[in-house]
Design an enzyme around this catalytic site. Structure first.
Site, mmCIF file in Angstrom:
data_model
loop_
_atom_site.group_PDB
_atom_site.id
_atom_site.type_symbol
_atom_site.label_atom_id
_atom_site.label_comp_id
_atom_site.label_asym_id
_atom_site.label_seq_id
_atom_site.Cartn_x
_atom_site.Cartn_y
_atom_site.Cartn_z
ATOM 1 N N ASP A 133 0.860 -1.188 0.000
ATOM 2 C CA ASP A 133 0.000 0.000 0.000
ATOM 3 C C ASP A 133 0.895 1.236 0.000
ATOM 4 O OD1 ASP A 133 -1.954 1.925 0.421
ATOM 5 O OD2 ASP A 133 -2.902 0.878 2.096
ATOM 6 N N ASP A 161 -3.312 7.150 -3.467
ATOM 7 C CA ASP A 161 -3.272 6.108 -2.445
ATOM 8 C C ASP A 161 -3.745 4.829 -3.146
ATOM 9 O OD1 ASP A 161 -3.543 4.529 -0.191
ATOM 10 O OD2 ASP A 161 -5.010 5.830 0.820
ATOM 11 N N HIS A 201 -11.734 6.307 2.094
ATOM 12 C CA HIS A 201 -11.809 7.659 2.652
ATOM 13 C C HIS A 201 -11.796 8.695 1.547
ATOM 14 C CE1 HIS A 201 -7.399 7.498 1.942
ATOM 15 N NE2 HIS A 201 -7.577 6.222 2.263
ATOM 16 N N HIS A 258 -6.908 11.548 4.994
ATOM 17 C CA HIS A 258 -8.189 11.024 5.466
ATOM 18 C C HIS A 258 -9.077 12.222 5.767
ATOM 19 C CE1 HIS A 258 -7.187 6.643 6.101
ATOM 20 N NE2 HIS A 258 -6.058 7.171 5.698
ATOM 21 N N GLU A 278 -11.100 0.922 -0.812
ATOM 22 C CA GLU A 278 -10.153 -0.150 -0.465
ATOM 23 C C GLU A 278 -10.810 -1.313 0.275
ATOM 24 O OE1 GLU A 278 -7.145 1.159 2.446
ATOM 25 O OE2 GLU A 278 -8.008 3.169 2.317
ATOM 26 N N GLU A 319 -6.756 -1.342 -3.622
ATOM 27 C CA GLU A 319 -7.172 0.059 -3.463
ATOM 28 C C GLU A 319 -6.834 0.900 -4.679
ATOM 29 O OE1 GLU A 319 -5.180 2.116 -0.230
ATOM 30 O OE2 GLU A 319 -6.702 3.707 -0.209
#
Ligand code: MN
Ligand code: MN
Length: 326
Positions: free
Chosen positions: A81, A92, A184, A192, A217, A311
């Site tokens: 990640d 992300d 998020h 976030h 994710e 993700e």
């Protein structure tokens, strides 16, 4: 702004694909983390957070401290990640890798077991072909859940609808989503940013809007579908300045606040300036006690289930969405 989001996405996606190919039995977790972070920084981008490499029952928030000797083993289910940041605009993204290759010796030259903080076993593991097949399916459940979620995301999709399709996809394949981990929203300099994108139908009628930036994710597991904290943290974020008595702690907090105002960091980000890990740990303690920095505990599936994660970062459009990390 859109170009910067796209650039951050492209960088992360390229580095993710390259790093995933390097994950093999006998390779050090620390070498993958170094490769990811160096590759991102070489493009001129920053890290939106330290590269996470979480093995088997560890679901998230593991990264290598300086000197980490943890090795990958054949059959490991590894969550990689990572994210890049271009002028504060964030990507992300995560992928799951089932590790191939032959295990390396898990002892040092004196015959002692190597300490592997990134594993809940000591690296002396034989994973059966049946178990490897099961882990492939868990990985598949997570990636299909992401794909299905993305297929319904557009202006007006509710968070509950996303959670519903994620849960259904994973359960239809015989597994569970992890309910206390979620995607998020993203904003400039904020990883976030308020909205949680659920991995189960949480009842939220909040509607996504055109232009929203979100990370989705889904985590899938053959366990109960919950994580809890492990005792140690490897990733931290800066919270606030505090008056500290110890000069070394005061200096460390100043360095952290200047260089890591917005984004989480690991001890590797500090080791050039603080090459002695013991002194660094000692200087960090007052920062934790005074809550000047926040430790993100590594997270483990509650019933020791195996965990997969996939993700992407995306931008909501009128009739669909644009994946920036494809
Ligand atoms: Mn992530
Ligand atoms: Mn994320």
């Amino acid at each position: 702004m859109l170009e910067k989001y796209e650039k951050a996405g492209e960088i992360a996606s390229k580095v993710r694909n390259e790093a995933a190919k390097k994950i093999k039995a006998g390779v050090k977790v620390g070498d993958i983390v170094d490769f990811v972070e160096t590759s991102i920084k070489d493009t001129g981008a920053g890290l939106s957070f330290p590269c996470n490499v979480s093995i088997n029952q560890i679901a998230a928030h593991y990264t290598a401290d300086p000197g980490d000797e943890t090795l990958f083993c054949r059959g490991d289910i590894v969550k990689l990640d990572l994210g890049a940041e271009v002028d504060g605009y964030i990507s992300d993204t995560a992928v799951t890798v089932i590790v191939e290759g032959e295990n390396a010796d898990n002892t040092d030259e004196d015959g002692n077991l190597i300490n592997m903080p990134g594993r809940l076993d000591n690296g002396d593991v034989e994973v059966s072909e049946e178990e490897i097949e099961l882990r492939q399916q868990i990985k598949e459940a997570s990636s299909s859940a992401l794909e299905n979620a993305i297929s319904i995301i557009r202006d007006g999709t509710t968070l509950n609808e996303i959670g519903e399709i994620v849960q259904k996809t994973i359960q239809d394949m015989g597994f569970m989503p992890i309910v206390n981990l979620s995607g998020h929203s993203l904003e400039r300099n904020n990883l976030h940013a308020g909205l949680s994108i659920p991995n189960y139908p949480d009842g939220s009628d909040h509607k996504l809007q055109e232009g929203d930036h979100i990370a989705v994710e889904p985590f899938a597991t053959n366990g109960i579908g919950e994580v809890n904290d492990l005792p140690n943290a490897y990733i931290y974020s800066y919270l606030r300045n505090r008056p500290l008595r110890q000069p070394d702690a005061r200096k460390l907090l100043k360095d952290i606040s200047v260089n890591n105002t917005y984004f989480p960091f690991s001890k590797r980000a500090l080791i050039d300036k603080y090459p002695d890990l013991k002194s660094l740990n000692r200087a960090m303690r007052p920062l934790l006690v005074s809550r000047s920095i926040y430790p993100y505990s590594a997270l483990k599936e509650k019933t020791d289930g195996m965990v997969a994660q996939t993700e992407h970062t995306l931008i909501v459009e009128k009739d669909s969405c644009e994946i920036t990390t494809l």
